[in-house]
Design an enzyme around this catalytic site. Sequence first.
Site, mmCIF file in Angstrom:
data_model
loop_
_atom_site.group_PDB
_atom_site.id
_atom_site.type_symbol
_atom_site.label_atom_id
_atom_site.label_comp_id
_atom_site.label_asym_id
_atom_site.label_seq_id
_atom_site.Cartn_x
_atom_site.Cartn_y
_atom_site.Cartn_z
ATOM 1 N N ARG A 280 23.121 1.518 13.683
ATOM 2 C CA ARG A 280 22.433 0.624 12.751
ATOM 3 C C ARG A 280 23.425 -0.303 12.036
ATOM 4 O O ARG A 280 23.153 -1.472 11.806
ATOM 5 C CB ARG A 280 21.729 1.490 11.706
ATOM 6 C CG ARG A 280 20.274 1.145 11.542
ATOM 7 C CD ARG A 280 19.640 2.126 10.611
ATOM 8 N NE ARG A 280 18.388 1.599 10.102
ATOM 9 C CZ ARG A 280 17.692 2.181 9.159
ATOM 10 N NH1 ARG A 280 18.118 3.303 8.606
ATOM 11 N NH2 ARG A 280 16.560 1.658 8.744
ATOM 12 N N ALA B 43 22.185 0.398 5.641
ATOM 13 C CA ALA B 43 21.911 -0.627 6.651
ATOM 14 C C ALA B 43 20.418 -0.686 6.968
ATOM 15 O O ALA B 43 20.018 -1.042 8.075
ATOM 16 C CB ALA B 43 22.721 -0.332 7.920
ATOM 17 N N ASN C 37 7.635 -9.809 3.072
ATOM 18 C CA ASN C 37 7.125 -9.016 1.931
ATOM 19 C C ASN C 37 6.021 -9.744 1.166
ATOM 20 O O ASN C 37 5.427 -9.166 0.263
ATOM 21 C CB ASN C 37 8.262 -8.603 0.983
ATOM 22 C CG ASN C 37 8.682 -9.721 0.056
ATOM 23 O OD1 ASN C 37 8.487 -10.898 0.365
ATOM 24 N ND2 ASN C 37 9.258 -9.370 -1.073
ATOM 25 N N SER D 235 4.172 -3.272 -8.443
ATOM 26 C CA SER D 235 3.712 -4.660 -8.316
ATOM 27 C C SER D 235 2.404 -4.928 -9.057
ATOM 28 O O SER D 235 2.281 -5.968 -9.718
ATOM 29 C CB SER D 235 3.570 -5.040 -6.843
ATOM 30 O OG SER D 235 4.842 -5.039 -6.252
ATOM 31 N N LYS E 32 6.779 -3.795 6.493
ATOM 32 C CA LYS E 32 7.460 -5.091 6.326
ATOM 33 C C LYS E 32 7.856 -5.759 7.643
ATOM 34 O O LYS E 32 7.999 -6.974 7.697
ATOM 35 C CB LYS E 32 8.714 -4.918 5.465
ATOM 36 C CG LYS E 32 8.419 -4.795 3.984
ATOM 37 C CD LYS E 32 9.692 -4.825 3.162
ATOM 38 C CE LYS E 32 9.388 -4.621 1.693
ATOM 39 N NZ LYS E 32 10.567 -4.705 0.846
ATOM 40 N N ARG F 45 25.751 5.587 7.333
ATOM 41 C CA ARG F 45 25.811 6.881 8.008
ATOM 42 C C ARG F 45 25.588 6.683 9.510
ATOM 43 O O ARG F 45 26.387 7.111 10.321
ATOM 44 C CB ARG F 45 24.662 7.709 7.409
ATOM 45 C CG ARG F 45 24.745 9.157 7.460
ATOM 46 C CD ARG F 45 23.618 9.761 6.662
ATOM 47 N NE ARG F 45 22.298 9.190 6.905
ATOM 48 C CZ ARG F 45 21.183 9.649 6.400
ATOM 49 N NH1 ARG F 45 21.202 10.694 5.602
ATOM 50 N NH2 ARG F 45 20.024 9.088 6.637
ATOM 51 N N TYR G 33 15.852 1.380 -8.980
ATOM 52 C CA TYR G 33 15.471 1.057 -10.367
ATOM 53 C C TYR G 33 14.910 2.265 -11.116
ATOM 54 O O TYR G 33 14.593 2.180 -12.294
ATOM 55 C CB TYR G 33 14.487 -0.127 -10.417
ATOM 56 C CG TYR G 33 13.340 -0.021 -9.465
ATOM 57 C CD1 TYR G 33 13.385 -0.656 -8.226
ATOM 58 C CD2 TYR G 33 12.214 0.727 -9.789
ATOM 59 C CE1 TYR G 33 12.334 -0.546 -7.334
ATOM 60 C CE2 TYR G 33 11.164 0.841 -8.902
ATOM 61 C CZ TYR G 33 11.230 0.192 -7.681
ATOM 62 O OH TYR G 33 10.182 0.304 -6.799
ATOM 63 N N ALA H 80 16.372 -3.022 2.970
ATOM 64 C CA ALA H 80 16.859 -3.680 1.754
ATOM 65 C C ALA H 80 18.267 -4.219 1.969
ATOM 66 O O ALA H 80 18.595 -5.337 1.546
ATOM 67 C CB ALA H 80 16.837 -2.696 0.586
ATOM 68 N N ASP I 207 12.603 -10.861 -1.030
ATOM 69 C CA ASP I 207 13.528 -9.795 -1.449
ATOM 70 C C ASP I 207 14.967 -10.314 -1.608
ATOM 71 O O ASP I 207 15.637 -10.010 -2.598
ATOM 72 C CB ASP I 207 13.536 -8.650 -0.421
ATOM 73 C CG ASP I 207 12.339 -7.738 -0.580
ATOM 74 O OD1 ASP I 207 11.783 -7.661 -1.694
ATOM 75 O OD2 ASP I 207 11.956 -7.083 0.408
HETATM 76 P P1 NAP Z 1 15.429 2.190 4.466
HETATM 77 O O1 NAP Z 1 15.075 1.005 5.299
HETATM 78 O O2 NAP Z 1 14.776 3.499 4.732
HETATM 79 O O3 NAP Z 1 17.035 2.383 4.590
HETATM 80 C C1 NAP Z 1 17.687 3.422 3.909
HETATM 81 C C2 NAP Z 1 19.200 3.322 4.107
HETATM 82 O O4 NAP Z 1 19.789 4.342 3.300
HETATM 83 C C3 NAP Z 1 19.662 3.574 5.546
HETATM 84 O O5 NAP Z 1 20.788 2.794 5.800
HETATM 85 C C4 NAP Z 1 20.013 5.063 5.514
HETATM 86 O O6 NAP Z 1 21.060 5.403 6.399
HETATM 87 C C5 NAP Z 1 20.561 5.211 4.121
HETATM 88 N N1 NAP Z 1 20.415 6.598 3.633
HETATM 89 C C6 NAP Z 1 19.253 7.255 3.370
HETATM 90 N N2 NAP Z 1 19.517 8.514 2.936
HETATM 91 C C7 NAP Z 1 20.873 8.635 2.951
HETATM 92 C C8 NAP Z 1 21.757 9.696 2.628
HETATM 93 N N3 NAP Z 1 21.300 10.883 2.187
HETATM 94 N N4 NAP Z 1 23.090 9.469 2.738
HETATM 95 C C9 NAP Z 1 23.559 8.289 3.170
HETATM 96 N N5 NAP Z 1 22.780 7.241 3.516
HETATM 97 C C10 NAP Z 1 21.446 7.419 3.394
HETATM 98 O O7 NAP Z 1 15.178 1.902 2.919
HETATM 99 P P2 NAP Z 1 15.242 0.484 2.171
HETATM 100 O O8 NAP Z 1 13.917 -0.148 2.172
HETATM 101 O O9 NAP Z 1 16.395 -0.270 2.728
HETATM 102 O O10 NAP Z 1 15.512 0.946 0.637
HETATM 103 C C11 NAP Z 1 16.785 1.403 0.224
HETATM 104 C C12 NAP Z 1 16.815 1.524 -1.300
HETATM 105 O O11 NAP Z 1 16.645 0.244 -1.899
HETATM 106 C C13 NAP Z 1 15.698 2.399 -1.891
HETATM 107 O O12 NAP Z 1 16.222 3.130 -2.954
HETATM 108 C C14 NAP Z 1 14.696 1.400 -2.414
HETATM 109 O O13 NAP Z 1 13.947 1.909 -3.516
HETATM 110 C C15 NAP Z 1 15.628 0.287 -2.880
HETATM 111 N N6 NAP Z 1 14.954 -1.015 -2.930
HETATM 112 C C16 NAP Z 1 14.906 -1.657 -4.124
HETATM 113 C C17 NAP Z 1 14.305 -2.902 -4.210
HETATM 114 C C18 NAP Z 1 14.270 -3.603 -5.532
HETATM 115 O O14 NAP Z 1 13.489 -4.555 -5.677
HETATM 116 N N7 NAP Z 1 15.085 -3.225 -6.480
HETATM 117 C C19 NAP Z 1 13.730 -3.493 -3.056
HETATM 118 C C20 NAP Z 1 13.803 -2.804 -1.837
HETATM 119 C C21 NAP Z 1 14.413 -1.558 -1.782
HETATM 120 P P3 NAP Z 1 20.837 5.723 7.969
HETATM 121 O O15 NAP Z 1 20.694 4.374 8.634
HETATM 122 O O16 NAP Z 1 22.074 6.440 8.340
HETATM 123 O O17 NAP Z 1 19.584 6.571 8.046
#
Ligand code: NAP
Length: 285
Positions: free
Chosen positions: A161, A133, A93, A23, A72, A157, A231, A136, A108
Amino acid sequence: MNKLTSSIRVIGVIGHPVKHSLSPVMHNAAIDYYELDLCYLAFDVLPERLEEAVKGMISLGFVGFNVTIPHKETILNYIDKLDDSARLMGAVNTVLIKDGITYGYNTDGKGFLDSLQKEGVSYQGKRVLIIGAGGAARAVATALATAGASKIIIANRNLKRVHELAEHIEKAGAESSALGLNDDEKLRFELEKADIIVNATPVGMSPHDNVLPISHIDCINPKTVVCDLIYRPSETLFLRKAREIGCKVVGGLGMLLCQGVEAFRLFTGINPPMEVMQQALLDEL
Ligand code: NAP
């Protein structure tokens, strides 16, 4: 960069850790472009110091700040007025500070929708499969539900959730269903049927970029649009495989850019220089 005189006001991004945040690069490029008396800085804030940090930013006359992981949701405790997008997503955010009052927004979800539009992808009336879930997934699913997607299927998984998120989506106005990542039969069916598939897990993110977030990827229809919120790398293994099947693919950089563009508009009231911000991100990555 403008001279750091006493007329400069600060915009921040708070997170823990925050060193990885892109950012500052994106916003400072836009600030420089318009030669604004602003400066955008990153602050690593421990969860137990969040309240003090918010009070400090108010006292110091910050214009506002962005919020990233893990604050957040907890930041909601320190917001005086919540915008509809943030209320619906249960997360903030972007925070504006005016006359000591904090205003919370969530850019977002809009950022994701705008990134699809930028790529010419329509989502109204579409069947969307979201993998993950977390925060994001929730932002993307809520935005799609309120913008007219017909059905949103969540695969995750953790089953508790996934059911919670599916219930939330129904309340936001779209039909929804939940499945576990191990439910092979249902997963194959949904992979074949989806118009849009979104990876909202960190699986495939650098440096562990040689893994796929789901199995049965060969079931994906070539007409499906496949998105990844990751990304880094700009094209994940998941997107590469989908592209090889013949699918249109959309990476996570567009969402990062578009949510930042919306935040810049809120902070400054100025039309954001999108190309300048995009180039700053590309240079940094
Ligand atoms: P988060 O709240 O920690 O959620 C992660 C999710 O991924 C949960 O549903 C988790 O499942 C699942 N997960 C994690 N490790 C896993 C694995 N080894 N196998 C299967 N499922 C798995 O994270 P978040 O903030 O949502 O971010 C998720 C992704 O989006 C990240 O890569 C982040 O960099 C990206 N993102 C990108 C942007 C953008 O602007 N492009 C913005 C926000 C986020 P469980 O519920 O089973 O633990």
